[in-house]
Design a protein around this motif. Structure first.
Motif, PDB file in Angstrom:
ATOM      1  N   ALA A 622     149.587 107.768  76.182  1.00 45.75           N
ATOM      2  CA  ALA A 622     148.798 108.635  77.057  1.00 45.75           C
ATOM      3  C   ALA A 622     149.695 109.550  77.880  1.00 45.75           C
ATOM      4  O   ALA A 622     149.414 110.752  78.021  1.00 45.75           O
ATOM      5  CB  ALA A 622     147.908 107.790  77.967  1.00 45.75           C
ATOM      6  N   VAL A 623     150.772 109.000  78.407  1.00 47.27           N
ATOM      7  CA  VAL A 623     151.695 109.817  79.212  1.00 47.27           C
ATOM      8  C   VAL A 623     152.409 110.839  78.332  1.00 47.27           C
ATOM      9  O   VAL A 623     152.596 112.004  78.716  1.00 47.27           O
ATOM     10  CB  VAL A 623     152.698 108.915  79.955  1.00 47.27           C
ATOM     11  N   GLU A 624     152.824 110.422  77.126  1.00 49.31           N
ATOM     12  CA  GLU A 624     153.451 111.354  76.190  1.00 49.31           C
ATOM     13  C   GLU A 624     152.488 112.491  75.841  1.00 49.31           C
ATOM     14  O   GLU A 624     152.884 113.669  75.802  1.00 49.31           O
ATOM     15  CB  GLU A 624     153.847 110.617  74.912  1.00 49.31           C
ATOM     16  N   SER A 625     151.234 112.162  75.585  1.00 48.66           N
ATOM     17  CA  SER A 625     150.251 113.181  75.223  1.00 48.66           C
ATOM     18  C   SER A 625     150.029 114.167  76.355  1.00 48.66           C
ATOM     19  O   SER A 625     149.861 115.374  76.128  1.00 48.66           O
ATOM     20  CB  SER A 625     148.927 112.512  74.844  1.00 48.66           C
ATOM     21  N   LEU A 626     150.035 113.669  77.583  1.00 51.39           N
ATOM     22  CA  LEU A 626     149.935 114.579  78.720  1.00 51.39           C
ATOM     23  C   LEU A 626     151.142 115.513  78.764  1.00 51.39           C
ATOM     24  O   LEU A 626     151.016 116.702  79.079  1.00 51.39           O
ATOM     25  CB  LEU A 626     149.830 113.784  80.024  1.00 51.39           C
ATOM     26  N   GLY A 627     152.317 114.991  78.410  1.00 53.92           N
ATOM     27  CA  GLY A 627     153.502 115.842  78.337  1.00 53.92           C
ATOM     28  C   GLY A 627     153.367 116.917  77.269  1.00 53.92           C
ATOM     29  O   GLY A 627     153.771 118.070  77.475  1.00 53.92           O
ATOM     30  N   CYS A 642     156.947 113.845  82.203  1.00 54.93           N
ATOM     31  CA  CYS A 642     156.024 112.949  81.490  1.00 54.93           C
ATOM     32  C   CYS A 642     156.755 112.192  80.385  1.00 54.93           C
ATOM     33  O   CYS A 642     156.568 110.977  80.213  1.00 54.93           O
ATOM     34  CB  CYS A 642     154.871 113.747  80.898  1.00 54.93           C
ATOM     35  N   PHE A 643     157.573 112.894  79.609  1.00 57.84           N
ATOM     36  CA  PHE A 643     158.283 112.253  78.499  1.00 57.84           C
ATOM     37  C   PHE A 643     159.263 111.195  79.007  1.00 57.84           C
ATOM     38  O   PHE A 643     159.377 110.110  78.422  1.00 57.84           O
ATOM     39  CB  PHE A 643     159.021 113.294  77.670  1.00 57.84           C
ATOM     40  N   GLU A 644     159.931 111.489  80.096  1.00 57.83           N
ATOM     41  CA  GLU A 644     160.870 110.517  80.653  1.00 57.83           C
ATOM     42  C   GLU A 644     160.128 109.304  81.213  1.00 57.83           C
ATOM     43  O   GLU A 644     160.584 108.162  81.077  1.00 57.83           O
ATOM     44  CB  GLU A 644     161.721 111.192  81.730  1.00 57.83           C
ATOM     45  N   GLU A 645     158.964 109.549  81.807  1.00 56.86           N
ATOM     46  CA  GLU A 645     158.164 108.429  82.313  1.00 56.86           C
ATOM     47  C   GLU A 645     157.657 107.570  81.154  1.00 56.86           C
ATOM     48  O   GLU A 645     157.623 106.334  81.253  1.00 56.86           O
ATOM     49  CB  GLU A 645     156.988 108.959  83.138  1.00 56.86           C
ATOM     50  N   ALA A 646     157.257 108.225  80.063  1.00 51.76           N
ATOM     51  CA  ALA A 646     156.794 107.473  78.901  1.00 51.76           C
ATOM     52  C   ALA A 646     157.897 106.583  78.355  1.00 51.76           C
ATOM     53  O   ALA A 646     157.642 105.448  77.913  1.00 51.76           O
ATOM     54  CB  ALA A 646     156.295 108.431  77.824  1.00 51.76           C
ATOM     55  N   GLN A 647     159.141 107.061  78.375  1.00 47.68           N
ATOM     56  CA  GLN A 647     160.267 106.223  77.942  1.00 47.68           C
ATOM     57  C   GLN A 647     160.426 105.009  78.848  1.00 47.68           C
ATOM     58  O   GLN A 647     160.719 103.902  78.376  1.00 47.68           O
ATOM     59  CB  GLN A 647     161.548 107.045  77.909  1.00 47.68           C
ATOM     60  N   GLU A 648     160.225 105.216  80.138  1.00 50.36           N
ATOM     61  CA  GLU A 648     160.306 104.092  81.071  1.00 50.36           C
ATOM     62  C   GLU A 648     159.230 103.049  80.765  1.00 50.36           C
ATOM     63  O   GLU A 648     159.477 101.841  80.829  1.00 50.36           O
ATOM     64  CB  GLU A 648     160.156 104.592  82.511  1.00 50.36           C
ATOM     65  N   VAL A 649     158.036 103.514  80.430  1.00 56.91           N
ATOM     66  CA  VAL A 649     156.958 102.580  80.095  1.00 56.91           C
ATOM     67  C   VAL A 649     157.323 101.785  78.842  1.00 56.91           C
ATOM     68  O   VAL A 649     157.108 100.565  78.767  1.00 56.91           O
ATOM     69  CB  VAL A 649     155.628 103.338  79.890  1.00 56.91           C
TER      70      VAL A 649
END
Length: 802
Positions: A622-627, A642-649
């Motif tokens: 979901a976060v990647e898609s928002l990115g 967003c992409f960096e946050e998705a990596q953290e998830v």
């Protein structure tokens, strides 16, 4: 021209309708506007006021076009870049696509006419007269509407007349069954427009997702053409108006059970009410369908049969088909059944038995009389089969659908389908593909309710849904084997060790052929409350929609999927991960339809649902898609975040936990996305380092790496070096992209890489190498039937060799 180019590129930025070429042009526009604000230094970072926003409104697009013109006036180099960008963007405009489509296509979508067609000569004469009228509405197509009740023969008359007139329309024939017997079955104009644009020559990747842009493109494709457009079984004027072509040289032939209002008042449509056949023509038709092998019968008996059908072609054909295949039937017996039923005195039949109210109604309805008579002649097994396949209005009845609805083997289903077609209770519309007339399906459905009951009907729907889920999941797995997915239908699926490279394309074609049936299965399962199947069917449709679009259907089915997943979570064995999954997939449908606000809302819901149930893999998606949405909107810093946050998830997923096996590939994709976002922010050293990291990650993936995504990274590296002004290093990366795409067998992506490398050659003034790459790209576009790409490349070749 600059304003038109800006409008064209921006309109497809969020939807992605213009494919990789459109994405690249959108990013180049951002780059040009950024450099204009920063003084034109190619190596400067786009900070502060140098950040342009995606110009969504008309005034913002006008301002962006003015900035391009000002930039072009600064230096010959800028003038060359702006001119080249405007020229390339013009290939994606609604004016250019129809020009290519016109040269590439002559659609012939008309179904075959029936050999038993009888009379209706007055309809053909009327249509010919309309076409030959000297006083016609200037600039408007001729619109003719055949009206009449169901079964009166509107479709047969329209197809017969269109076949007779097709030579007057050298640019082709379009045909669509609008399924307008009811509001629930009527097709959306967007669905029909998407179906028409591809035969008109529009590449699949350039078909817009929203109806307004589809309509504009359709009008452009039909302007200055002489087309015959047949719109069968329209529900209302609103369904037809968006499908009217732009050329006054076109004929639009509409059939409908409803009298047109707006079509007549606003578009000059001419209605023609179709009535029953005359007694003589009815006798001719029933004799033709019954066949020459049938012993001759006295005219009086045949007339009695014809009179019993009311002169309605559907009833006549059903009656004649029964006589043709059931030799024990006599003309006299059929005449007696059609004329004697319902007779009697004071509510009793001839034997004194009370006559039911529904039988009284049937006596006044010739079509129902005939259907009852045909049903009475079926064997018990075939009668049960007839009822079972009518439990839902499937767009077409396939062997798979029929076998599971009736709980019989497919070989038995084939035989029973053929038997029903022989007696005209079904119509064969393709290889092992059948269709009910809606009046016949209503008859069979009513019998199913009376004789089988709702529980058995629901069980039939569930069997059909399970079978289609199994089929769709298997095909989807072959289309996109590496993506992560949810649902029990995917358990145990594996690819063969020596898999044919074309297998994925075949699987996508199989899904496309069943697209309408699959959507109907989703609706049927939702209607009966089979929530576990609804969301899994939507999951299995992901590859179809992601690669082919059909956004109206995508949104329709996935809204049902969101609701079903929410209800299913509350059940004992519900999967809480399904809610976020459905919201995430729905968001991409909204993106494709040019609805970014709805997409963002859906992704917010997806993230909340996945976080609530601790599904880290779903939350990362979901976060990647928002990115990805932010990338399309030119919000590159926000996209990177967003992409960096998705990596953290993803880092929260431990060994053996849900999604662990997918983490390496997902991380590599996110690293690639970050590199793209950094390139757009002109952080070139960081972008190149990040992209090389992504490349290494894709190469390390199990199974020998991911050649396709490695090729995409090389494409991004080429873009980064080109934007940094290093054409030679860009060429080196694109050499690798060409090799990777060749290895992956990705024809269109290979053509795109060759075009990009040709641009590097042009910047370095290597004309021979540029021409060689363009010729090879043209061959791949031609093989994949991308007429727009082919014409674009050939035009560049002509300019190069002039």
């Amino acid at each position: 021209m600059a304003l038109s180019a800006v409008s064209t590129v921006v309109s497809g930025a969020v939807s992605g309708a213009s494919g990789e070429a459109g994405r690249r042009l959108s990013e180049r526009l951002y780059d040009l506007l950024s450099r204009g604000r920063s003084g034109g230094n190619p190596g400067s970072a786009a900070g502060g006021s140098a950040h342009p926003a995606l110009p969504g409104t008309e005034s913002e697009q006008t301002a962006a076009a003015q900035q391009l013109l000002e930039l072009a006036c600064r230096s010959p180099e800028f003038a060359r870049e702006v001119t080249e960008w405007v020229r390339e963007a013009a290939w994606l405009s609604p004016r250019s696509v129809p020009a290519v489509a016109h040269a590439a296509s002559r659609p012939q979508m008309l179904p075959p006419t029936t050999a038993a067609f009888t009379d209706r000569a007055e309809v053909l004469a009327w249509l010919t007269g309309l076409l030959d009228e000297e006083e016609r509405t200037p600039g408007a197509p001729v619109v003719a509407v055949l009206t009449g009740p169901g079964g009166i023969g509107k479709t047969a008359a329209a197809v017969h007349c269109a076949t007779a007139l097709r030579e007057r329309f050298p640019d082709g024939v379009l045909f669509a069954d609008l399924k307008g017997a009811s509001a629930g079955t009527a097709l959306q104009p967007s669905d029909v427009l998407a179906r028409f644009l591809e035969p008109l020559g529009v590449p699949r990747a350039l078909v817009p997702g929203d109806e307004a842009r589809q309509r504009d493109l359709y009008r452009g494709c039909t302007a200055d053409r002489r087309l015959l457009v047949v719109l069968d079984d329209a529900h209302d004027d609103a369904q037809v108006v968006p499908l009217l072509p732009a050329s006054p040289e076109c004929l639009v032939l509409v059939t409908s059970r409803y009298r047109p209002g707006r079509l007549v008042g606003e578009h000059g449509a001419r209605p023609y009410p179709l009535g029953p056949l005359s007694a003589e023509d009815a006798m001719t038709l029933v004799r033709r369908v019954a066949g020459r092998d049938r012993p001759a019968a006295p005219d009086a008996v045949v007339r009695a049969v014809a009179d019993g059908t009311g002169g309605i072609p559907l009833a006549l054909c059903t009656t004649g088909a029964g006589l043709a295949v059931r030799h024990q039937l006599t003309w006299e017996r059929v005449a007696e059944r059609l004329s004697g039923r319902g007779q009697g005195n004071q509510g009793h039949d001839r034997e004194g038995t009370a006559v039911r109210e529904e039988d009284r109604a049937a006596a006044a309805d010739p079509v129902r009389l005939v259907q009852d008579a045909a049903y009475a002649e079926l064997t018990p097994g075939c009668a049960a089969f007839y009822r079972a396949i009518a439990v839902w209005p499937w767009p077409t009845v396939t062997v798979r659908t029929a076998a599971h609805a009736a709980a019989v083997h497919e070989d038995e289903a084939r035989g029973l389908l053929e038997e029903l077609a022989r007696v005209h209770l079904l119509e064969e519309v393709g290889e092992e593909r059948y269709r009910f007339h809606d009046l016949t399906r209503a008859h069979a459905h009513a019998l199913a309710e009376a004789e089988d009951g709702q529980a058995r009907m629901a069980a039939a729907v569930r069997r059909v849904a399970v079978a289609h889920l199994r089929f769709a999941a298997g095909a989807d797995f072959r289309v996109m084997p590496l993506r992560w997915r949810l649902g029990a239908a995917y358990r145990g699926l594996v690819l063969p060790e020596h898999r044919d490279r074309a297998d994925g394309k075949r699987a996508l074609a199989e899904l496309r052929a069943e697209r309408e049936n699959l959507a109907a299965v989703v609706r049927a399962a939702a209607h009966h409350g089979f929530d576990d199947l609804v969301w899994q069917l939507c999951e299995a449709l992901w590859g179809l929609h992601l690669l082919l679009g059909f956004h109206a259907q995508w949104i329709d089915t996935h809204l049902l999927g969101v609701e079903a997943a929410g209800r299913h979570v509350a059940e004992e064995f519900g999967d809480p991960r399904s809610v976020g999954r459905m919201w995430s997939q729905l968001a991409f449908g909204y993106m494709g339809s040019g609805r970014p606000a709805d997409a963002e809302h859906a992704l917010t819901q997806a993230r909340a649902a996945d976080r609530a149930c601790g599904h880290h893999r779903g939350e990362a998606t979901a976060v990647e898609s928002l990115g990805l949405l932010r990338l399309k909107q030119w919000e590159f810093a926000a996209a990177q975040a967003c992409f960096e946050e998705a990596q953290e998830v993803l880092r929260r997923i431990g060994p053996g936990e849900d999604g662990w096996a997918d983490v390496p590939r997902a991380t590599a994709l996110l690293t690639h996305h970050i590199g793209r976002a950094q390139t757009r922010q002109r952080q070139f050293p960081a972008a190149v380092a990040r992209l090389n990291d992504a490349l290494a990650q894709f190469r390390r993936l199990p199974g020998g790496g991911d050649a396709y995504n490695a090729g995409r990274v090389y494409m991004s590296l080429g873009d980064a070096h080109l934007d940094a002004g290093d054409a030679e290093q860009a060429r080196v990366c694109l050499d690798e992209a060409v090799t990777a795409m060749t290895e992956a067998g990705a024809g269109l992506q290979l053509a795109d890489a060759l075009e990009a490398r040709a641009r590097c050659h042009r910047l370095s003034e290597r004309r021979a190498e540029e021409a060689a790459d363009l010729r090879t790209a043209a061959a791949h576009y031609e093989a994949d039937e991308d007429h727009l790409g082919l014409t674009r490349v050939r035009t560049r070749l002509a300019e190069l060799t002039a």
